[in-house]
Scaffold this active site. Structure first.
Site, mmCIF file in Angstrom:
data_model
loop_
_atom_site.group_PDB
_atom_site.id
_atom_site.type_symbol
_atom_site.label_atom_id
_atom_site.label_comp_id
_atom_site.label_asym_id
_atom_site.label_seq_id
_atom_site.Cartn_x
_atom_site.Cartn_y
_atom_site.Cartn_z
ATOM 1 N N ARG A 92 -7.038 -5.640 9.858
ATOM 2 C CA ARG A 92 -7.324 -4.239 9.602
ATOM 3 C C ARG A 92 -6.770 -3.410 10.748
ATOM 4 O O ARG A 92 -6.766 -3.844 11.897
ATOM 5 C CB ARG A 92 -8.846 -3.992 9.519
ATOM 6 N N HIS A 127 0.813 -2.955 3.801
ATOM 7 C CA HIS A 127 -0.369 -3.728 3.395
ATOM 8 C C HIS A 127 -0.031 -4.665 2.231
ATOM 9 O O HIS A 127 -0.624 -4.563 1.142
ATOM 10 C CB HIS A 127 -1.535 -2.786 3.019
#
Lengths: 309, 309
Positions: free
Chosen positions: A224, A272
């Site tokens: 993250r 991502h």
């Protein structure tokens, strides 16, 4: 029993098709078309708007639409005691392992330098350390981190893993807890970040911890964005203490177009994509937990709400 | 017994130090400072000038300074019957395996597209096939090709190998001989080239064979430049039949600065760095063959002069 789905990044149609193939009678509803809230017993999704789940009086389980559950904790109105489960998907772990291995190999083989030489039409042969002399550290050696370790062990890199609690993984030197983090970082030439995002890991890689890595270390972040303090990483890249970083995750996604990462010569930006959640492979465990929730049986892949993952 | 060394790309000092550490009395000479030619019984090197070896009346063995021996065959005056040996070095195979795996993973994960998106500050998420659906073919499944296979098997790619003669490698579907080459190419999404350069493999990947690969296939060449017909590869890249190529070897090295590969958007150029010959790891086998040559014992890693490798 009805299921309520919500996600801005996943296809409701694909999930509906995959789930109905396994559970033909399923009443699949897509938020905000909730219908009668009392009929919803199972929620499947990513980042339901705060309050949306609190409005479901008979909700028995929330299933996160991915390995991470950090999005769940952003909803302060989440009913206390609501069981939360996450997806633990081999296909996702495989993709994650492939992507991290690609970037570890890229940095091991000094690829960014060769790519630059090509743009300059320069034939320059660099010294190449052996894999046995390139220490790789996996920050977060759980289900996904172990998929990385399995791949990298085929290359002969000295591997170490760090986790909150002690973990034994074959071929991986084990470090755990905050007190062993500095030692883990100090022996790591290429750092692969795979820890879950929790209050304990937020800003974990700050200026002080980046400085613990040896000079010239490389970073691969598949976890993250907010585990890394961006300003600290940019400063460490500019000083040369960190040589290069591959980042798949960011504090704000999509990464804003004015962000310095986009055009930084030492940063590889990915949107991502390290691992997608695939309804085809993950539907079975959702249906399994749906049936368990209906029957009042123990749920699989339950999140520890204290630990935050 | 004296040893004569020649190479334009390897350090005579490093080789001298590594060999003398194992064989302290060795008379190490560097071409063209040959001294009395009758005293030279062992030649170690890369691309001795044509005629240089024919001038050594007592030469017992030529040891190629690498895994390839194609340079040996360019000397038409090479004494008939001179035993030629090559280096078969685990460290070299490991480096080769790492470099090929890097480029296979790069193409599998659609990395060239993501690198281009970054230059455009575009957040674009592409479809990602699973490794189990990406067929990798290793053209030349010998000592080096098997080092590639060992690494890639950790990722779950369906692997096939092609070799001149049948070869059984665990986890690798086997193809052999000219008659099975088309079938091997037709099932290969990412082609890794590791065959030795011989008259039989020169121009092996011509327009017809490139066309046998499925549309969108990728190519990784770690072998020799002249196995690929450059004009055919450029045409296949421009037509889109081949999507991308990583090339470590070229017909002329260094690659001339005006060569179209340098600035082709679908070509990654590397300056022949996939695997170096390291005197530290390879000296022991040179000394072993030196002693065998001196004693008249059978040599190790002898080249089949008929097959050309």
């Amino acid at each position: 029993m009805a299921l309520l789905f919500h996600s801005s990044g996943d296809s409701p149609e694909a999930w509906k098709a995959a789930l109905l193939a396994l559970e033909p009678g399923l009443d699949f509803r897509i938020f905000p078309e909730t219908g009668n809230p009392a009929e919803i017993e199972f929620a499947l999704g990513w980042a339901f708007p705060p309050g949306a789940l609190a409005a479901l009086p008979n909700l028995k389980c929330l299933c996160s639409l991915g390995a991470g559950v950090d999005h769940v904790f952003r909803d302060s109105t989440l009913p206390k005691g609501l069981p939360v489960v996450r997806l633990v998907d081999d296909a996702m772990a495989d993709d994650m392992g492939d992507w991290v291995a690609l970037n570890v190999l890229r940095f091991h083989r000094r690829d960014p330098e060769y790519r630059r030489f090509q743009t300059e039409r320069r034939w320059v042969r660099l010294d190449q350390p052996y894999a046995k002399d390139r220490r790789v550290g996996i920050l977060g050696i759980g289900f996904l981190g172990q998929a990385v370790a399995r791949r990298l062990s085929a290359f002969g890199f000295p591997l170490a893993g760090w986790s909150r609690r002690p973990k034994r993984v074959p071929g991986v030197e084990s470090f755990h807890g905050p007190e062993q983090l500095d030692a883990f970082l100090a022996r790591t030439d290429i750092l692969a970040i795979l820890v879950p995002a929790t209050p304990a890991t937020e800003n974990l890689m700050d200026a002080r911890r980046l400085a613990r890595l040896p000079k010239g270390a490389a970073i691969v972040n598949a976890a993250r964005g907010r585990i890394i303090v961006d300003e600290a990483l940019l400063a460490a890249l500019d000083s040369g203490h960190i040589s290069v970083a591959a980042l798949d995750v960011f504090r704000e996604e999509p990464l804003p177009s004015e962000h310095p990462y986009w055009c930084h010569p030492k940063v590889l930006v990915f949107p991502h994509i390290a691992a997608y959640t695939d309804p085809e492979t993950a539907a079975a465990q959702v249906v399994d937990n749906l049936r368990r929730a209906r029957a009042g049986a123990p749920l699989q892949n339950l999140v520890d709400m204290q630990a935050g993952y």
